[in-house]
Enzyme design. Structure first.
Site, PDB file in Angstrom:
ATOM      1  N   ASN A 149      68.457  21.954  67.030  1.00 23.12           N
ATOM      2  CA  ASN A 149      69.055  23.179  66.047  1.00 23.12           C
ATOM      3  C   ASN A 149      68.151  23.287  64.943  1.00 23.12           C
ATOM      4  O   ASN A 149      67.813  22.397  64.142  1.00 23.12           O
ATOM      5  CB  ASN A 149      70.420  22.938  65.699  1.00 23.12           C
ATOM      6  CG  ASN A 149      70.904  24.282  64.936  1.00 23.12           C
ATOM      7  OD1 ASN A 149      71.101  25.511  65.689  1.00 23.12           O
ATOM      8  ND2 ASN A 149      71.117  24.092  63.769  1.00 23.12           N
ATOM      9  N   GLU A 150      67.480  24.288  64.564  1.00 25.03           N
ATOM     10  CA  GLU A 150      66.555  24.224  63.540  1.00 25.03           C
ATOM     11  C   GLU A 150      66.053  23.166  62.984  1.00 25.03           C
ATOM     12  O   GLU A 150      65.992  22.453  62.147  1.00 25.03           O
ATOM     13  CB  GLU A 150      67.474  24.797  62.138  1.00 25.03           C
ATOM     14  CG  GLU A 150      67.886  26.293  62.435  1.00 25.03           C
ATOM     15  CD  GLU A 150      68.582  26.760  61.027  1.00 25.03           C
ATOM     16  OE1 GLU A 150      69.103  25.809  60.017  1.00 25.03           O
ATOM     17  OE2 GLU A 150      68.736  27.984  60.949  1.00 25.03           O
ATOM     18  N   GLU A 307      71.050  33.385  64.974  1.00 28.01           N
ATOM     19  CA  GLU A 307      71.817  33.098  63.598  1.00 28.01           C
ATOM     20  C   GLU A 307      71.833  34.230  62.631  1.00 28.01           C
ATOM     21  O   GLU A 307      70.614  34.333  62.171  1.00 28.01           O
ATOM     22  CB  GLU A 307      71.887  31.846  62.864  1.00 28.01           C
ATOM     23  CG  GLU A 307      72.518  30.804  63.953  1.00 28.01           C
ATOM     24  CD  GLU A 307      72.312  29.405  63.118  1.00 28.01           C
ATOM     25  OE1 GLU A 307      72.150  29.421  61.825  1.00 28.01           O
ATOM     26  OE2 GLU A 307      71.992  28.373  63.924  1.00 28.01           O
ATOM     27  N   LYS A 356      83.027  25.375  55.222  1.00 30.85           N
ATOM     28  CA  LYS A 356      84.176  26.004  55.644  1.00 30.85           C
ATOM     29  C   LYS A 356      84.229  27.213  54.845  1.00 30.85           C
ATOM     30  O   LYS A 356      85.277  27.934  55.081  1.00 30.85           O
ATOM     31  CB  LYS A 356      85.379  24.943  55.107  1.00 30.85           C
ATOM     32  CG  LYS A 356      85.331  24.565  53.798  1.00 30.85           C
ATOM     33  CD  LYS A 356      86.471  23.614  53.539  1.00 30.85           C
ATOM     34  CE  LYS A 356      86.603  22.870  52.088  1.00 30.85           C
ATOM     35  NZ  LYS A 356      85.372  21.950  52.230  1.00 30.85           N
ATOM     36  N   HIS A 358      81.755  29.255  54.678  1.00 30.34           N
ATOM     37  CA  HIS A 358      80.845  30.203  55.503  1.00 30.34           C
ATOM     38  C   HIS A 358      81.475  31.272  56.241  1.00 30.34           C
ATOM     39  O   HIS A 358      82.329  30.966  56.887  1.00 30.34           O
ATOM     40  CB  HIS A 358      79.670  29.473  56.300  1.00 30.34           C
ATOM     41  CG  HIS A 358      78.552  30.023  56.566  1.00 30.34           C
ATOM     42  ND1 HIS A 358      78.553  30.969  57.572  1.00 30.34           N
ATOM     43  CD2 HIS A 358      77.171  29.614  56.309  1.00 30.34           C
ATOM     44  CE1 HIS A 358      77.313  31.634  57.750  1.00 30.34           C
ATOM     45  NE2 HIS A 358      76.358  30.654  57.161  1.00 30.34           N
TER      46      HIS A 358
HETATM   47  C1  GAL Z   1      71.750  27.365  59.833  1.00 34.20           C
HETATM   48  C2  GAL Z   1      72.378  26.386  60.656  1.00 34.20           C
HETATM   49  C3  GAL Z   1      73.683  26.633  60.979  1.00 34.20           C
HETATM   50  C4  GAL Z   1      74.615  26.482  59.917  1.00 34.20           C
HETATM   51  C5  GAL Z   1      74.053  27.874  59.014  1.00 34.20           C
HETATM   52  C6  GAL Z   1      74.835  28.306  58.004  1.00 34.20           C
HETATM   53  O1  GAL Z   1      70.911  26.843  59.021  1.00 34.20           O
HETATM   54  O2  GAL Z   1      71.410  26.469  61.933  1.00 34.20           O
HETATM   55  O3  GAL Z   1      74.059  25.103  61.647  1.00 34.20           O
HETATM   56  O4  GAL Z   1      74.424  25.769  58.879  1.00 34.20           O
HETATM   57  O5  GAL Z   1      72.651  27.793  58.859  1.00 34.20           O
HETATM   58  O6  GAL Z   1      74.340  29.428  57.156  1.00 34.20           O
END
Ligand code: GAL
Length: 667
Positions: A149-150, A307, A356, A358
């Site tokens: 992930n990222e 995302e 939490k 977000h």
């Molecule tokens: C991204 C990440 C996610 C989450 C998200 C929050 O950088 O891949 O897991 O953390 O940001 O904005």
């Protein structure tokens, strides 16, 4: 490349069922169906649960979650789950922890606490990939695999001894022998000559400026190490599964140190994460830039928005919520610019943990909320747009972007700390956006022949071949715009001698003998009424026509804006930092003179982008203003909200998508 597309636009989110009791899962799937969600990323941060002790795997919960999703008709982008190692790894192998340049260890307790060059991490993570892929290769819910992930989000640079060894190996590959390295790094300077590979380290905290080429090579190495993890996981997946493979890039959110142009060939699906900068009232322009850059990385093909957020994030200083309608505008702007899938972080807002606060598709307050209503609306919109899947975006302008130029231009001990790579890119892009013109953001090695206009903002570092390609493009009739502090160095960060802007001197027909950066806050005037700041230079025309000169400041009478006829084309140079109004005027002039056409004539603040397939084209109209917009276009409106009888009326804050039949004229 394995084909990845479904029968429409993908819609969904990261889904983390492990954070919730199983009773909640059934409600999740029910709500997903209500919202039209058809793809979720599962297992991203599940390593510690899937492998609670070394070599002991527990898949029961994931079996049940995947079965449930499958029964509900929701497809799965299954993670390799390697994104964050479990605490037992650091306990058993503290040498897997990353170190900062000053030697400080980055401990577990957050996420991604591993050294990217650690052979132990590599071995354990690949063992996990084998186990997960082996178990779920044939699971009917799984349509895509999501590596890590990222990659490199928090641990891109590690300065530990393991990394130092890996860096030396990488340098041997790149430079062959120590003579090659000493030449490339210019080590005759400051007594830095290396006589043994063991003397070389990552650019750890030093008494003063570290060697710039050492820094640049370390940045290249660090991006390559992250990419190596992607490739290693992909290799395992390549053996065990047949579904397409992706990982989520972070293009356009300020993430600087991963050279995604070089990573694109390692994935079947280019996927990106994008988050708005809440403090920026023009954040939707940055969103568009990110999307256009993602498409550039994908070579113009459709891509996946892996995302973004339904509303506020949790990691900015002030996490401003999205206003009603903004979620829709944001999501559809990505689709307009080539996304064939819109996913979010995350499905259900967490109760615990660092994220939490977000936003999510299902907020803490539950489905009776503005967010969930808009989520359902978006699901319906994306369903209505199924037919655009696979189409490509029209763009007649290319903006050249090179991560290495970004790294190079922002190294220390340069003429001015006020020169930032993204600054002129964003300025030029913003002016095009306001003119309704779509641009591809591409690497300088891209074939430019199809573009009417090519912009090279602050392309400080450029390879000979890429500079030659830009010259040939202009000779053959193209129009190019180059901005200050471009063409200055080669790939080793060595100055190109004979006058600036080095590699582009002949193309531009100018020769600069000295830079005259301005003082902090100093603003001066050009003789055409524009104001400028940050940068001026003592430029001599050498064939170019002068279009504007400094009226005051350190170089009165010296040329600031020039145009050079080269072969059948024209090369423009702007040797200073123009204010926004002057940038808009310059870009408008270039657009007109190069024959670039906006997607449609629209009021300022109304975003217009066209996607195209063989027989159809689709015009996306996104009204970011607070007034209704009228456009003289015809077609069938697909979202059902806008009138289109002779003219299209898009209400304030609304979005319309027109199917144009026959397709609007292209080249
Ligand atoms: C991204 C990440 C996610 C989450 C998200 C929050 O950088 O891949 O897991 O953390 O940001 O904005």
């Amino acid at each position: 490349m394995r084909s990845w597309q479904g029968d429409g636009i993908f819609y969904g989110a990261d889904y983390n069922p492990e954070q919730w009791p199983e009773q909640t899962w059934a409600e999740d799937v029910e709500l997903m169906r209500r919202a039209g969600v058809n793809l979720v990323s599962v297992g991203i941060f599940s390593w510690a649960l899937l492998e609670p002790a070394p070599g002991r795997f527990e898949f029961g919960w994931l079996d049940r979650a995947l079965d449930l999703l499958h029964d509900g008709g929701v497809r799965v982008d299954l993670a390799t789950a390697t994104a964050s190692p479990p605490p037992w790894l650091a306990r058993a192998h503290p040498e897997t922890l990353p170190r900062r340049a000053d030697g400080a260890i980055l401990w577990p307790g957050g996420r991604q606490a591993y050294c990217p060059s650690s052979p132990i991490f590599r071995e354990r993570s690949l063992a996990l990939v084998e186990a997960v892929a082996g178990r779920y290769a044939e699971h009917p819910a799984v349509v895509m695999w999501h590596v890590s992930n990222e990659l490199g989000c928090h641990n891109v640079h590690c300065y530990c001894d393991v990394s130092a060894e890996a860096f030396r190996r990488w340098l041997r590959e790149r430079h062959g022998d120590l003579d090659g390295l000493n030449d490339a790094w210019g080590t005759a300077f400051w007594s830095q000559r290396y006589g043994d590979w063991a003397e070389i380290n990552p650019p750890r905290t030093a008494p003063t400026f570290a060697n710039p080429t050492q820094q640049l090579d370390f940045l290249r190495f660090s991006s390559d190490e992250q990419r190596a993890q992607l490739r290693a996981e992909r290799e395992v997946l390549g053996r065990l599964v047949r579904q397409p493979v992706t990982t989520n890039f972070m293009i356009g959110t300020g993430i600087k140190y991963l050279d995604y142009h070089s990573w694109a060939s390692d994935v079947d699906v280019v996927a990106n994460d994008h988050y708005l900068t809440a403090a920026d009232p023009q954040a939707h322009v940055g969103l568009a830039l990110s999307a256009d850059h993602t498409r550039g990385v994908a070579g113009g093909d459709p891509w996946l928005l892996m995302e973004h957020s339904t509303s506020a994030v949790n990691w900015q200083p002030r996490n401003v919520a999205k206003t009603p309608g903004q979620l829709r505008r944001n999501s559809l702007a990505h689709v307009a610019r080539g996304a064939d899938g819109v996913l979010f972080f995350q499905w259900r807002a967490s109760r615990a943990g660092a994220e939490k606060f977000h936003s999510a598709l299902v907020p803490h307050a539950g489905p009776e909320t503005k967010v969930f209503r808009e989520v359902c609306q978006l699901g319906a919109d994306l369903k209505a747009l199924a037919e655009v899947r696979g189409s490509r975006v029209d763009a007649e302008v290319a903006i050249l972007f090179d991560f290495e130029a970004w790294w190079g231009i922002e190294l220390d001990s340069h003429p001015s700390v006020d020169v930032h790579y993204i600054d002129r890119l964003a300025a030029m892009y913003g002016a095009l956006w306001r003119a309704g013109v779509t641009a591809d953001i591409v690497h300088p090695s891209t074939d430019l022949s199809g573009y009417r206009l090519v912009v090279a903002p602050t392309l400080y570092l450029v390879r000979d071949a890429d500079a030659d390609a830009l010259r040939r493009y202009v000779e053959q009739g193209g129009t190019a715009l180059v901005t200050y502090f471009s063409g200055i160095v080669d790939e080793h960060d060595h100055i190109r001698l004979g006058g600036y802007p080095g590699a582009f001197r002949e193309l531009l027909g100018v020769r600069t003998e000295e830079f005259f950066p301005l003082r902090e806050g100093e603003r001066i005037n050009l003789d055409d009424g524009s104001t400028v700041d940050v940068w001026t230079e003592w430029l001599h025309p050498a064939g170019a026509e002068v279009l504007a000169s400094y009226a005051d400041g350190p170089l009165p009478g010296v040329a600031a804006l020039t145009r050079n006829q080269v072969g059948a084309g024209t090369a423009w140079y702007v040797g200073t930092r123009l204010d926004d109004a002057a940038t808009d005027r310059l870009v408008a002039r270039l657009v007109t003179e190069s024959g670039v056409r906006p997607a449609a004539a629209a009021p300022t603040g109304v975003e217009v982008v066209r996607r195209r397939a063989d027989d159809h084209s689709w015009l996306f109209v996104i009204n970011h203003t607070d007034a209704d917009a009228r456009l003289a276009v015809t077609g069938t409106e697909l979202l059902g909200g806008a009138r289109c009888d002779g003219e299209l009326v898009v209400s304030a804050g609304e979005v319309a998508v027109l199917r144009e039949q026959p397709a609007a004229e292209a080249d």
